[in-house]
Scaffold this active site. Structure first.
Site, PDB file in Angstrom:
ATOM      1  N   GLN A  78      65.299  67.774  66.487  1.00 48.88           N
ATOM      2  CA  GLN A  78      65.366  68.059  65.057  1.00 48.88           C
ATOM      3  C   GLN A  78      65.437  69.572  64.813  1.00 48.88           C
ATOM      4  OE1 GLN A  78      62.455  64.401  63.937  1.00 48.88           O
ATOM      5  NE2 GLN A  78      62.781  65.772  62.225  1.00 48.88           N
ATOM      6  N   ARG A  84      57.843  61.722  58.163  1.00 47.75           N
ATOM      7  CA  ARG A  84      58.507  61.650  56.880  1.00 47.75           C
ATOM      8  C   ARG A  84      57.675  62.264  55.763  1.00 47.75           C
ATOM      9  NH1 ARG A  84      63.224  57.627  55.616  1.00 47.75           N
ATOM     10  NH2 ARG A  84      63.947  58.674  53.775  1.00 47.75           N
ATOM     11  N   CYS A  85      57.132  63.450  56.053  1.00 48.06           N
ATOM     12  CA  CYS A  85      56.465  64.195  54.990  1.00 48.06           C
ATOM     13  C   CYS A  85      56.439  65.630  55.444  1.00 48.06           C
ATOM     14  CB  CYS A  85      55.038  63.704  54.762  1.00 48.06           C
ATOM     15  SG  CYS A  85      53.937  64.088  56.104  1.00 48.06           S
ATOM     16  N   GLU A 115      61.181  63.062  51.784  1.00 52.94           N
ATOM     17  CA  GLU A 115      59.853  62.662  52.215  1.00 52.94           C
ATOM     18  C   GLU A 115      58.948  62.254  51.074  1.00 52.94           C
ATOM     19  OE1 GLU A 115      59.394  66.246  54.428  1.00 52.94           O
ATOM     20  OE2 GLU A 115      60.248  65.309  56.191  1.00 52.94           O
TER      21      GLU A 115
END
Lengths: 807, 163, 287
Positions: A238, A385-386, A761
């Site tokens: 990523q 996902r945050c 997110e």
């Protein structure tokens, strides 16, 4: 002078498919035909395959490793152990959190699934056969899998490698299993507020250990060219540039001789931010064998060994006046980081941005204190996902405010309205040091309440409860309200870095003579659709159609340096860089247009796709015309060409927010919580592509559902991971997933060039409290204040049983 | 180690491979034949990313041995486009309705949806949801996948009616 | 997840298959749909040296409905059970249950024979076969023998089937016309094994239950035929006390272990609830 029949301004805007357009994704032509190129699709001549021998124990001493039988397997070429890596100083690698992590276990294993040896073979079948035959002799040691026991006096020493190093990366360690204590805010002031308050609620709220579990697992292909000395690594990264820098730092290969490529990535959700032993071992194996080496973990390995998320035990205290005005918040967190501190957080923030915990509320004073500890669990601590630890913070405050509402017998919506930061207070300085950029919380929640007919839902719930008491139903209705404020877009270089690298991001734009463009970014899409949406930003900024813009990212040889994609930072940071680079292009284009039209620059104005003479729009030059001129005209004082690069250091984070309301029906006899309705209003500032935004919200909410209702990476008392395959680890299918309703308001970010804030997110951050609050709300009239997630069948049933409802 | 000659018809072409008997169909496709559309997401038959159409049935290629696949006719995502090279209605519908994000589940999802619509050309939303319940997606929350399949079903019915 | 090496065989007849089993002894395993066995092999929890694939034996693939006598070949898939209109007319619980097994792809491959023969207490069909009082036909070197489903299961993964025998067919008498049936399974998601599941077949006449049979899935080391639970219904109007008695009788024999679906206490409780709901649904379905 312009030959074609004029088209309307609306048509010109439409043709660009720029900001606000639900442009179809350009990526999908490949993906729908099976032509994606993921890491396991990569094949190179002579490529070998590496596979790990992993620890079956949570904590054990390695007495011996015998590789003889494995090496006798046809096709097995090498078995690499810590003993091989140690002379190269590669048996440990730096983590993103300032700790080190064993690449291959040397003397001890510290979690089940830890990497012990790397078997390199001609193909994955031979490698697996080799793994079976590596004999490792262990002595089991006592296991710590309860963070609350990690700092007991008699707790075994987990990290012997740093046993004597009491100065950690984030200050002094107070116990051999302690990692750091980190504090923010006004401790004394908060204690005073709590002591003097009319009412104080306190609760220990655990956000359990989960895993991002993208559908594609992690993997890499390393290829060291023995002739040129150049190392190329394809992998599930990523943050490809960060991987390049880490690789240079630990291997002594100069950074310009390392090329990191992130091919298509099959979902990341934070799992692919970290640097894993598999990456390092594939590199070492390629150097040792002179051949390309692939490593791809399987799903069980992914859930066991690559980065987990959460595992925060949070004790909150919230004080208020008797009419519900919050006066103070304190939070203490016991953070279970597993065996190595491999959290992916900006260096100065070992608990990430947890201090966004005051949420959407005007809380005058607050204090947080976070203690990180080692346990015999897998390392990680990524932002699933945050943004960094934001979902933990949102969960704590959104649960606490519900508990407070219950105590004061107030409606959850009403108490939020009462405490919201008001529109006119922005930019707002929070008690814990953040400057919220913009917001209009009252409008958002009012819109949400109206959309779901909140009063009707409450009336229905009252009737449901009466019917339950009469024995007419065994189902209880719960309504969950959550209002979250995210903090994304890390971040300003002055206080955000990873391994010392400032968290700026970058964009390079090249306009070609015929008016098309190539755009390169320091980020990498894992499904977010960057190739589609970033082209839209450029299209709106410089007036060439999005379809004439190709976007490239993920190859460190060609992309400008950037910190990658996670924490919803692509739009706030790289999106801003894109706009800023485009504006540089436009500024130069204006000079060229002025020369072409023989007017002063100041006489020109920008209009959609062209510069036109003020007051005389017939006299204009389109960007396409200007592009050709940039390469064909000798404009005095200007270099030829039309290119720009921007490295954007954001002045602040962005603060997306949203109002989520869910309705669940709980079958008290089975513990099944059925999500009947879920309404999500998001405000992510300027909306680049509404279609993509909605898709992101659908996906994030589904992950929130999974976390709340079932996902759980837990360990038994022996240190064995339970629930580590997809039989047990809850990934909802289409059947368990409800239909999501989406809505929005638009409050642009004042400091972002196009006003965008990031959205990927938010649904996870807001979705978790909205669903958990609904489950709690179903039992609130029976006196339930809090019960720990996940709200799976048996735990919900236990709750019902403890309240005397199961008869 | 036993080697087997495996003959299959894949996406309309006859192929023959010689592999270890323990080779899984997904590895024959991906490693031997370079058909990399079907993916490996879980290895334990839960995720459906490896779904292919085998003798007219949707199956998970991660859990079929080489010998079992001998003599079969297989369709993968690579064989889904129309003969003239245009996208199949499902591929087009997934593209037009944002039925995918990272794309990893997409080949299995579309191949499964293809067979679902053969078996049930006009499915209800619930039938679609149950019909794709062997395929996991981590990105989309399924909502736009369901919509894509509905749109494709309508399109395919219209194509059928026009023929 | 890579399986160990093995030799693959695809015999054309049952006797050839038995012959291979006899000659290979303990080192051979039978491959039907493979969706239980292959994952075990990929985890190397099963490492057979020989695999005997039954897919070429066409006699194992038939569904026969003659009058009320039903015979299912062992290689009939779950999907084929669901698709059979003759079966859904005579014995709809097979379809109801099959639809609760795994997912569409797996039902295309998973077989009834594999489901009942491998002895996994999580499998759904064994309890249904017990409540239907089905008979399994086993063929071995000494010929054919029949074993009642109710006598077949010893403990988890251990059954009456000898290593050199093949389960070839399942036979049972269809429940009386007009019967009602249901299979209620609580699971966490599609593809999961049951937290607890119950199958019920019953007949009603003039509002009174005239016969009943109940089977339980995944609440013990073996499937359970809940004889006393069913007996509690016969002769009653299947009113609340009768259902309660049936639930209690089922819970009394449930003996589940704690797993990630929940503690033992919860799974016993759910056993009762599944029995209750299956009875209620079966009564609705009865004529």
């Amino acid at each position: 002078m312009n030959e074609q029949a004029p088209i309307s301004r609306d048509e010109r805007v439409k043709k660009l498919e720029g900001l606000g357009s639900s442009r179809k994704r350009v990526e999908d032509v490949r993906f729908t035909q099976g032509a994606g190129n993921y890491v396991d699709d990569i094949k190179l001549d002579g490529m070998l395959f590496g596979d790990f021998v992993r620890s079956p124990y949570g904590h054990a001493r390695i007495k011996s490793i015998n590789t003889e039988a494995a090496l006798a397997v046809p096709g097995v070429l090498a078995v690499i152990t810590a003993a091989d890596l140690k002379p190269l100083n590669l048996h440990y690698m730096p983590t993103l959190a300032g700790d080190v992590q064993a690449v291959l276990a040397e003397e001890k294993v510290l979690f089940q699934g830890q990497e012990v040896a790397f078997v390199v073979a001609t193909d994955r079948y031979a490698a697996a056969d080799g793994v079976e035959l590596v004999e490792v002799d262990y002595d089991e040691l006592p296991v710590i899998n309860d963070a609350f026991k990690a700092m007991d006096d008699d707790a075994p020493v987990l990290r012997e490698d740093i046993q004597d190093k009491m100065e950690g990366a984030h200050g002094t360690r107070k116990h051999h299993n302690h990692i750091f204590n980190w504090q923010e805010g006004d401790k004394e002031g908060t204690e005073k507020a709590l002591a003097e308050a009319d009412v104080v609620v306190e609760e220990m709220i655990t956000y359990h250990r989960v895993h991002p579990c993208p559908l594609e697992t992690c993997g890499s292909v390393a290829s060291m060219d023995p002739i040129t000395g150049k190392l190329t690594v394809w992998g599930t990264f990523q943050a490809p540039h960060v991987v390049r820098t880490v690789a240079a730092l630990i291997t002594d290969i100069p950074e310009h001789k390392i090329r990191i490529i992130s091919p298509d990535i099959g979902g990341g959700f934070g799992n692919k931010v970290g640097v894993y032993p598999g990456y390092i071992c594939s590199i070492v194996a390629s150097i040792v064998t002179g051949k390309p080496v692939k490593w791809v973990e399987d799903r069980i390995e992914n859930l066991m060994a690559t980065a987990f998320a959460r595992d925060y035990h949070m004790t909150g205290k919230l004080s208020a006046t008797k009419d519900g005005k919050i006066t103070g918040l304190s939070a203490h967190v016991l953070a279970d980081h597993g065996a190595f501190d491999a959290c992916a957080d900006p260096t100065k923030f070992p608990a990430g941005f947890f201090h966004i915990v005051t949420g959407s509320y005007d809380i005058p004073v607050a204090h947080v204190s976070v203690d990180g500890v080692y346990t015999n669990k897998a390392p990680g601590g990524v932002a699933y996902r945050c943004s960094f630890r934001v979902t933990e913070a949102a969960y704590l405050i959104e649960r606490m405010i519900d508990i407070l509402a219950r105590k004061l017998d107030m409606d959850p919506a009403e108490i939020r309205m009462k405490n919201f930061i008001k529109k006119e207070q922005f930019p707002y300085n929070s008690a814990l040091g953040w400057e919220y950029d913009s917001g209009d919380y009252h409008t958002a929640l009012e819109q949400a309440l109206k959309a779901v007919n909140y009063d009707d839902l409450r009336a229905e719930q009252t009737e449901n409860r009466a019917a339950f008491e009469r024995g007419e139903t065994r189902s209880l209705m719960g309504i969950g309200v959550a209002f979250f404020t995210e903090i994304v877009g890390a971040g300003p270089v002055k206080n955000c870095d990873i391994l010392g690298l400032g968290m700026f991001d970058s964009c390079e734009i090249r306009i070609h003579p015929t008016g098309s463009a190539t755009v390169r970014l320091g980020t990498i899409s894992q499904g977010q659709g960057h190739a589609t949406t970033f082209a839209q930003i450029v299209a709106s900024e410089i007036g060439i159609p999005a379809e004439a813009i190709t976007l490239e990212e993920g190859d460190t040889d060609t992309a400008p340096y950037g910190l990658g994609t996670y924490g919803s930072r692509s739009t706030p940071v790289a999106g801003a860089a894109t706009a800023m680079a485009a504006r540089k292009i436009r500024a130069k284009a204006q000079m060229i247009a002025a020369y072409m039209l023989e007017v002063h620059e100041g006489d020109l104005e920008w209009d959609i796709d062209r510069f036109q003479v003020k007051g005389n729009p017939e006299l204009h030059k389109t960007m396409v015309e200007i592009a050709f001129a940039a390469y064909s005209l000798a404009v005095p004082g200007l270099e030829p060409g039309l290119e720009a690069v921007s490295y954007y250091d954001p002045p602040n984070m962005t603060y997306p927010f949203g109002a989520y309301i869910s309705v669940v029906d709980i079958d008290v006899d089975t513990g099944v919580a059925d999500v009947r309705k879920f309404y999500a209003l998001d405000d992510c500032g300027t909306r680049i592509n509404p279609m993509v935004i909605e898709g992101q919200i659908h996906g994030g909410l589904t992950e929130a559902l999974a976390i709340v209702m079932g996902q759980d990476i837990s360990y038994d008392k022996h240190g064995n991971i339970t629930g580590g395959s997809l039989m047990d680890f809850f990934l909802p299918t289409a059947v368990e997933t409800p239909t999501w309703e989406t809505d929005f308001t638009v409050t642009p970010s004042p400091h972002h060039p196009i006003g965008a804030k990031g959205v990927g997110e938010s649904p996870n951050v807001g979705g978790v409290p909205a669903l958990s609050n609904a489950v709690h709300d179903a039992f609130a009239h029976k006196g339930l204040t809090h019960t720990q997630m996940p709200h799976d069948h048996w735990r919900v049933w236990k709750t019902a049983q403890s309240l005397g409802l199961t008869g | 180690m036993q080697k087997l000659d495996i003959k299959m018809n894949i996406n309309g072409a006859d192929v023959e491979v010689n592999v270890d008997s323990r080779t899984l169909l997904i590895h024959i496709l991906r490693e031997e034949l370079n058909i990399t559309g079907p993916h490996i997401g879980c290895d334990t038959t839960h995720c459906g990313a490896c779904t292919v159409d085998l003798d007219g049935k949707s199956v998970k290629a991660c859990t079929i041995f080489a010998g079992q696949a001998n003599g079969t006719t297989i369709k993968t995502i690579e064989g889904m486009a129309n003969a003239d090279g245009t996208l199949h209605a499902l591929q087009a519908a997934f593209k037009d309705n944002h039925g995918l994000q990272c794309g990893f589940c997409t080949p299995g999802m579309i191949v499964r949806a293809y067979r679902l619509l053969k078996e049930n050309p006009n499915p209800t939303e619930t039938e679609i949801r149950y019909g794709i319940s062997g395929n996991l997606c981590r990105c989309t929350g399924y909502q736009n996948i369901v919509k894509s399949i509905q749109v494709a079903a309508t399109e395919l019915s219209q194509q059928e009616a026009a023929e | 997840m890579i399986p160990g090496s093995f030799e693959y065989h695809r015999p054309p007849t049952i006797s050839d298959a038995v012959g291979l089993l006899v000659s290979f002894g303990d080192d051979a395993l039978i491959l039907a749909g493979g969706h239980s066995l292959i994952p075990m092999m990929k985890l190397r929890m099963a490492v057979p040296e020989y695999l005997i694939d039954l897919q070429d034996i066409s006699s194992l693939k038939s569904i026969s409905v003659e009058g009320d006598q039903i015979t299912l070949g062992a290689m009939v898939t779950q999907a084929e059970l669901i698709a059979s209109s003759a079966l859904s007319e005579k014995c709809p619980i097979l379809q109801t249950t099959s639809l609760q097994i795994a997912d569409p792809q797996i039902r295309n491959v998973g077989t009834i024979g594999g489901n009942v023969a491998n002895g996994d207490p999580g499998n759904d069909m064994p309890a249904v076969m017990q409540l239907l009082d089905a008979t399994y036909t086993l063929v071995g070197p000494n010929g054919e023998r029949d074993v009642k489903a109710r006598d077949f299961y010893e403990t988890a993964y251990f059954t009456e089937r000898a290593d050199d025998e093949i389960l070839t067919a399942i036979k049972f008498t269809a429940p009386a016309a007009g019967h009602g049936s249901a299979y209620e399974k609580q699971k966490r998601k599609i593809g999961d094994y049951a937290t607890a599941a119950a199958g019920v077949v019953l007949t009603m006449a003039d509002g009174i239950c005239t016969s009943a049979s109940i089977g339980l899935t995944n609440v013990a080391d073996t499937p359970l035929w809940a004889e006393a639970s069913a007996a509690a219904l016969v002769g009653t109007s299947v009113d609340e006390p009768a259902i309660k008695a049936a639930m209690d009788a089922a819970k009394a024999i449930a003996d589940p272990a704690q797993d990630s679906r929940g503690p033992r206490e919860f799974r016993i409780h759910v056993t009762g609830i599944m029995v209750q709901r299956a009875i209620q649904q079966a009564v609705k379905n009865a004529q």
